[in-house]
Design an enzyme around this catalytic site. Structure first.
Site, mmCIF file in Angstrom:
data_model
loop_
_atom_site.group_PDB
_atom_site.id
_atom_site.type_symbol
_atom_site.label_atom_id
_atom_site.label_comp_id
_atom_site.label_asym_id
_atom_site.label_seq_id
_atom_site.Cartn_x
_atom_site.Cartn_y
_atom_site.Cartn_z
ATOM 1 N N CYS A 155 -19.335 -6.770 3.136
ATOM 2 C CA CYS A 155 -18.643 -5.544 3.499
ATOM 3 C C CYS A 155 -17.323 -5.495 2.745
ATOM 4 C CB CYS A 155 -18.390 -5.503 5.010
ATOM 5 S SG CYS A 155 -17.545 -3.992 5.581
ATOM 6 N N CYS A 173 0.178 5.103 6.811
ATOM 7 C CA CYS A 173 -0.461 4.897 8.112
ATOM 8 C C CYS A 173 0.560 4.274 9.072
ATOM 9 C CB CYS A 173 -1.676 3.989 7.971
ATOM 10 S SG CYS A 173 -2.882 4.552 6.732
ATOM 11 N N CYS A 197 -19.644 1.618 7.684
ATOM 12 C CA CYS A 197 -18.904 0.998 8.789
ATOM 13 C C CYS A 197 -17.675 1.864 9.008
ATOM 14 C CB CYS A 197 -18.512 -0.426 8.417
ATOM 15 S SG CYS A 197 -17.452 -1.247 9.633
ATOM 16 N N ARG A 228 -18.315 -2.802 17.285
ATOM 17 C CA ARG A 228 -17.519 -4.022 17.147
ATOM 18 C C ARG A 228 -16.236 -3.956 17.957
ATOM 19 N NH1 ARG A 228 -16.890 -4.491 11.713
ATOM 20 N NH2 ARG A 228 -18.867 -5.593 11.641
ATOM 21 N N CYS A 247 0.363 0.507 10.303
ATOM 22 C CA CYS A 247 0.011 -0.555 9.359
ATOM 23 C C CYS A 247 1.220 -1.238 8.742
ATOM 24 C CB CYS A 247 -0.881 0.012 8.258
ATOM 25 S SG CYS A 247 -1.534 -1.283 7.169
ATOM 26 N N CYS A 293 0.838 -1.193 0.000
ATOM 27 C CA CYS A 293 0.000 0.000 0.000
ATOM 28 C C CYS A 293 0.881 1.254 0.000
ATOM 29 C CB CYS A 293 -0.910 0.001 1.223
ATOM 30 S SG CYS A 293 -2.024 1.431 1.293
ATOM 31 N N CYS A 344 -16.401 -9.679 5.399
ATOM 32 C CA CYS A 344 -15.715 -8.419 5.114
ATOM 33 C C CYS A 344 -14.454 -8.706 4.311
ATOM 34 C CB CYS A 344 -15.344 -7.712 6.421
ATOM 35 S SG CYS A 344 -16.740 -7.470 7.541
#
Length: 315
Positions: A108, A37, A168, A240, A40, A33, A77
């Site tokens: 999702c 972040c 979400c 969640r 991550c 990616c 998901c």
């Protein structure tokens, strides 16, 4: 104690307190990616020793979805480590949504930022939820991510909502933010024109090679406070208990469920982080006399939430 009492009272007014909605999360495209972040391991900018992969084949994703349904998941998901999907990615993604939907599971996706057209395509394929976390408060956001803005996050949520897909969105705690940052994150979500239908609260899992690899552990009671506050501010949302459960005691998870958490991820992996295995969750549910929501039960609850919101807006 007053916070827990209030949160549990709100929870009982909107949900069956002994029923937990179970989702399964699959990484359909891991690593590589371009975002930065700080938490991550999938960022290409960090030496996390995670190898990048291509998007999984549709049939393999559907095979995994069948296993998830057999294990008791009601929502499937799928996440891809993209800044945003490219046009060439969409046919496979849409086929996954349609295939999982045909199994009777809620669907999702989390794919990064979307265009209006991509959101419409996902809606037309039958996508039920789109996950796009805001991660933290607007004030603290630039300490965590610089490759996209807080406004970018909110704009994506607006596109998803405008397309008619359930939202979400939640965040991560334990990244060095203050209690006020956690409150501001939840207020941002609660004060959207329509609050999210699903709010994942993650506890930071420090990942090797990332800037947050050596972050000090979060005081567990802060997780309970955050869950309780989310329940009070967003009474009709599924809250969640997400990443970090593998590091939580049974007693801590019990407090979070009492505080209003009524959804978890099942399976031993969350994208690249550990998660309690199914046997451990079964033992915990037996201890606490909790039951998993059935597929039809979860869908009906989601529909009721949408109807309640529509009636409130009409009033």
């Amino acid at each position: 104690m007053d916070l827990l009492h209030r949160a549990h009272t709100v929870h009982r007014a909107h949900f069956e307190p002994s029923t937990i909605q179970c989702s399964k999360l699959l990484s359909i495209k891991t690593g590589g990616c371009p975002e930065d972040c700080s938490y991550c391991s999938q960022s290409a900018r960090y030496d996390s020793e995670l190898s990048a992969s291509k998007m999984m084949e549709v049939q393999r994703v559907l095979d995994e979805a069948r296993k998830a349904k057999a294990a008791g998941a009601t929502r499937y998901c799928m996440g891809a480590a993209w800044r945003s999907p490219k046009a060439r990615d969409m046919p496979g993604v849409l086929a996954m949504v349609r295939g999982v939907k045909d199994m009777g599971l809620e669907t999702c996706m989390t794919l990064g930022m979307l265009t209006d057209d991509q959101a419409a395509q996902l809606r037309d394929a039958g996508l039920d939820y789109y996950n796009h976390n805001i991660d933290t408060s607007e004030r603290y956001y630039s300490e965590v991510i610089t490759s996209r803005t807080f406004a970018d996050r909110l704009n994506t949520l607006d596109r998803v909502r405008a397309a008619g897909i359930n939202v979400c969105s939640g965040g991560i705690i334990g990244m060095g933010e203050t209690a006020d940052d956690r409150i501001d994150m939840l207020r941002t979500l609660a004060e959207l024109e329509e609050p999210p239908e699903s709010v994942p609260i993650n506890m930071l899992m420090p990942m090797k090679g990332t800037p947050m690899a050596d972050m000090a552990p979060l005081d567990p009671i802060e997780m309970v406070r955050t869950i309780a506050t989310a329940r009070i501010l967003m009474p009709q949302a599924y809250v969640r208990l997400s990443a970090g459960r593998s590091e939580m005691s049974d007693e801590l998870q019990a407090m979070c469920f009492f505080a209003g958490a009524n959804s978890i991820f099942v399976g031993d992996t969350l994208l690249t982080a550990d998660n309690p295995d199914e046997d451990k969750d079964a033992l915990l549910f037996n201890k606490l006399n909790l039951k998993r929501a059935e597929v039809m039960e979860a869908a009906a609850a989601c529909q009721k939430t949408m109807q309640d919101r529509a009636q409130e807006q009409a009033a």
